[in-house]
Design a protein around this motif. Structure first.
Motif, short mmCIF file in Angstrom:
data_model
loop_
_atom_site.label_atom_id
_atom_site.label_comp_id
_atom_site.label_asym_id
_atom_site.label_seq_id
_atom_site.Cartn_x
_atom_site.Cartn_y
_atom_site.Cartn_z
N ARG A 270 -4.87 -4.60 -21.28
CA ARG A 270 -4.93 -3.93 -19.99
C ARG A 270 -6.37 -3.55 -19.67
N LEU A 271 -6.69 -3.53 -18.38
CA LEU A 271 -8.01 -3.09 -17.93
C LEU A 271 -8.17 -1.58 -18.15
N PRO A 272 -9.39 -1.10 -18.28
CA PRO A 272 -9.59 0.35 -18.38
C PRO A 272 -9.08 1.05 -17.12
N THR A 273 -8.69 2.30 -17.29
CA THR A 273 -8.26 3.07 -16.12
C THR A 273 -9.47 3.39 -15.24
N LEU A 274 -9.21 3.67 -13.99
CA LEU A 274 -10.28 4.01 -13.07
C LEU A 274 -10.93 5.34 -13.46
N PRO A 275 -12.23 5.47 -13.26
CA PRO A 275 -12.86 6.78 -13.51
C PRO A 275 -12.32 7.82 -12.55
N ARG A 276 -12.36 9.07 -12.95
CA ARG A 276 -11.79 10.13 -12.12
C ARG A 276 -12.55 10.28 -10.81
N ARG A 277 -13.86 10.05 -10.86
CA ARG A 277 -14.66 10.15 -9.65
C ARG A 277 -15.62 8.97 -9.59
N PRO A 278 -15.87 8.45 -8.40
CA PRO A 278 -16.85 7.37 -8.29
C PRO A 278 -18.27 7.92 -8.41
N ALA A 429 20.08 -7.26 -3.55
CA ALA A 429 19.19 -6.29 -2.91
C ALA A 429 18.29 -5.63 -3.95
N LEU A 430 18.89 -5.36 -5.13
CA LEU A 430 18.10 -4.78 -6.21
C LEU A 430 17.00 -5.74 -6.68
N LEU A 431 17.34 -7.01 -6.77
CA LEU A 431 16.36 -8.00 -7.22
C LEU A 431 15.28 -8.25 -6.16
N THR A 432 15.64 -8.15 -4.91
CA THR A 432 14.64 -8.30 -3.85
C THR A 432 13.59 -7.20 -3.94
N GLU A 433 14.09 -5.98 -4.20
CA GLU A 433 13.14 -4.87 -4.37
C GLU A 433 12.28 -5.10 -5.60
N ALA A 434 12.83 -5.67 -6.67
CA ALA A 434 12.07 -5.93 -7.89
C ALA A 434 10.93 -6.92 -7.61
N ARG A 435 11.18 -7.92 -6.78
CA ARG A 435 10.11 -8.87 -6.42
C ARG A 435 8.96 -8.16 -5.73
N GLN A 436 9.33 -7.31 -4.78
CA GLN A 436 8.28 -6.61 -4.03
C GLN A 436 7.48 -5.67 -4.93
N ARG A 437 8.17 -5.06 -5.90
CA ARG A 437 7.46 -4.18 -6.83
C ARG A 437 6.51 -4.99 -7.72
N ILE A 438 6.93 -6.16 -8.15
CA ILE A 438 6.06 -7.02 -8.96
C ILE A 438 4.82 -7.43 -8.17
N ALA A 439 5.02 -7.76 -6.89
CA ALA A 439 3.88 -8.13 -6.05
C ALA A 439 2.90 -6.97 -5.90
N ALA A 440 3.43 -5.75 -5.77
CA ALA A 440 2.55 -4.58 -5.66
C ALA A 440 1.81 -4.33 -6.96
N LEU A 441 2.48 -4.48 -8.09
CA LEU A 441 1.82 -4.30 -9.38
C LEU A 441 0.71 -5.33 -9.57
N ARG A 442 0.97 -6.55 -9.17
CA ARG A 442 -0.05 -7.59 -9.31
C ARG A 442 -1.26 -7.27 -8.43
N ALA A 443 -1.01 -6.86 -7.21
CA ALA A 443 -2.11 -6.50 -6.31
C ALA A 443 -2.91 -5.32 -6.87
N ALA A 444 -2.23 -4.37 -7.52
CA ALA A 444 -2.94 -3.23 -8.10
C ALA A 444 -3.83 -3.66 -9.25
N ILE A 445 -3.33 -4.60 -10.09
CA ILE A 445 -4.15 -5.11 -11.19
C ILE A 445 -5.40 -5.80 -10.65
N GLU A 446 -5.23 -6.62 -9.64
CA GLU A 446 -6.38 -7.34 -9.09
C GLU A 446 -7.35 -6.40 -8.38
N ALA A 447 -6.83 -5.36 -7.76
CA ALA A 447 -7.72 -4.37 -7.13
C ALA A 447 -8.53 -3.63 -8.19
N LYS A 448 -7.90 -3.32 -9.31
CA LYS A 448 -8.62 -2.65 -10.39
C LYS A 448 -9.67 -3.58 -11.00
N ARG A 449 -9.32 -4.86 -11.14
CA ARG A 449 -10.31 -5.84 -11.64
C ARG A 449 -11.50 -5.94 -10.69
#
Length: 488
Positions: A270-278, A429-449
């Motif tokens: 996993r990538l390091p966590t974001l610093p508390r302040r920029p 419906a539950l699986l559709t929400e799971a897809r959207q959550r995976i997409a958000a997690l992926r976007a968060a990883i790439e934003a942190k990178r």
């Protein structure tokens, strides 16, 4: 072509007297001991820059002991999971391309010593005989112009050596920046693999359930195809990310200079966590103009050109001035010997070229260097401002995902689980929400990178060392990925 003007004067002197010109030439021989090689071949400046800017040690490997010491330090660092700092330190000790840059620095020092030495005198001896007469002549010739301009040329050589030291320091910073980029990309790929492995398991279960429901007639072909294509796309996506992770890892290994049994490096998942302040850098433009290595190199080039211009103007009319001390022995046919001593001077008469061409060339070269330095200073300030804005924006974006998007996605997922347990929604419906959550997690990883890459670029913009590995220009839209999950 300029004509050589030759003046020869050989006065008869008493035995035991020495011409002043010859004595002056001989005295230049003793000046050669003034120029020596430094103990570290100029590495003190490189070590100072590396220690101050990136807090790392450097070594120029020239002996077997140096190689063993560096290899031992590298193996000790490789026993543990690599952090970005330890990865940079391994590269500075092991990368052979960097060692070649340090060899260039050592070669530059040889040029410094060579340019700081007085010109070597030339000794000649001739013997002429005929009709019973014999003449033996010995000469020692020295370049007086080169000796007179030695202080100017030595100072120019010292500035060139200083420039070579900064270039070696710049290569050190460039390698460190490339290692940081490759490290963050490799670790981000590892984190994406973990995420997509979980997504593939979810998609596989959904596809199997859809197939069974289709066999019983409870699910139409359209819904079956939707679940199966999600599994197929996730599988392909995972294969692509694995390939990216392999390439990123190999890129990092190349930069670290590792081979054979040392390539089994351990990277975090996993990538390091974001610093508390920029970072807050109100004087970033001043910092960049003060610390940028390439700007310091440009200043040294300008100073060296200024001294070259002064030297060209001072020697524009005289480009050659040789003085020779002469000792001639002659024996006439009757056997009566006699001896003559004197000196010989040679110089050029500037009839066709008065040095105007060389002066004009030197002046225009200086003006060109001045304009390029001014342009670089303007660009450095702009690059620093831009790097800081990108750093702050990527920090805000990555922080937004961590503080807002992912917590909301977690709430949605928990609520959907409750509704599924009370049979208010079906499994799809539950699986559709799971897809959207995976997409958000992926976007968060790439934003942190992207944030960690931007921080590396900010450090490069302030200290120098850019121009190495180009940062990828094709960044995926995190907003589109967050909302791109398919649904029924």
């Amino acid at each position: 072509m300029p004509k050589k003007h030759h003046i020869s004067q050989i006065p008869t002197v008493r035995r035991g007297c020495k011409p002043a010109a010859a004595a002056f030439l001989f005295s230049s021989l003793f000046l050669s001991g003034c120029a020596t090689f430094s103990p570290d071949a100029g590495m003190g400046v490189v070590a100072g820059v590396a220690g101050e800017t990136i807090k790392k040690d450097v070594i120029s490997i020239r002996t077997q002991d140096d190689a063993q010491r560096a290899d031992g330090a590298v193996k000790e660092l490789l026993r543990r999971t690599l952090t970005v700092d330890s990865a940079v330190q391994v590269a500075l000790l092991s990368n052979r391309g960097l060692q070649a840059a340090y060899n260039e620095l050592a070669l530059a020092e040889t040029d410094l010593v060579a340019d700081s030495l007085p010109p070597n005198p030339t000794f000649s001896i001739s013997r002429i005989s005929g009709s019973g007469a014999v003449e033996i002549e010995r000469q020692i010739v020295g370049d007086i112009l080169a000796l007179a301009t030695l202080p100017f040329r030595s100072e120019i050589a010292r500035q060139r050596f200083r420039k070579a030291q900064l270039r070696a320091a710049e290569e050190t910073l460039r390698l460190a920046a490339d290692v940081r980029r490759a490290y963050y990309r490799a670790v981000a790929a590892n984190e994406l693999i973990g995420l997509l492995n979980d997504a593939k398991s979810t998609a596989e279960s959904t596809a199997q359930l859809a197939q069974k429901l289709g066999e019983t007639g409870s699910l139409n072909k359209l819904d079956q195809a939707r679940e199966q294509v999600f599994y197929a796309e996730t599988t392909a996506d995972l294969a692509t990310v694995r390939q990216d992770a392999t390439s990123s890892r190999e890129r990092l290994i190349r930069l670290l200079g590792l081979w054979d049994g040392d390539i089994g490096i351990k990277l975090p998942q996993r990538l390091p966590t974001l610093p508390r302040r920029p970072l807050s850098l109100p004087g970033i433009e001043v910092d960049a103009v003060t610390h940028r290595i390439d700007l310091q190199i440009a200043r040294i080039e300008l100073a060296a050109l200024a001294k070259s211009l002064n030297l060209t103007q001072a020697s524009r009319f005289v480009t050659m001035l040789d003085v020779a001390g002469i000792d001639r022995k002659t024996r006439d046919p009757e056997g009566a010997p006699f001896r003559e001593r004197g000196f010989d001077i040679q110089f050029q008469i500037p009839i066709y070229d008065g040095g105007e061409v060389r002066v004009r060339q030197a002046a225009e070269t200086y003006n060109q260097s001045f304009n390029l330095l001014t342009e670089k200073a303007v660009n450095v300030r702009s690059e620093a401002r831009d790097a800081f804005r990108v750093y702050r924006s990527t920090y805000d974006i990555a922080g937004h995902y961590q503080r807002e998007v992912l917590p909301l996605r977690k709430i949605i997922s928990e609520e959907m689980q409750l509704r599924f347990s009370s049979m208010q929604v079906d499994v799809f419906a539950l699986l559709t929400e799971a897809r959207q959550r995976i997409a958000a997690l992926r976007a968060a990883i790439e934003a942190k990178r992207d944030f960690w890459l931007a921080q590396s670029e900010l450090q490069t913009a302030v200290n120098g060392g850019g121009g190495g590995e180009a940062q990828s220009q094709s960044k995926s839209s995190t907003t589109a990925q967050a909302s791109g999950g398919g649904g029924h």
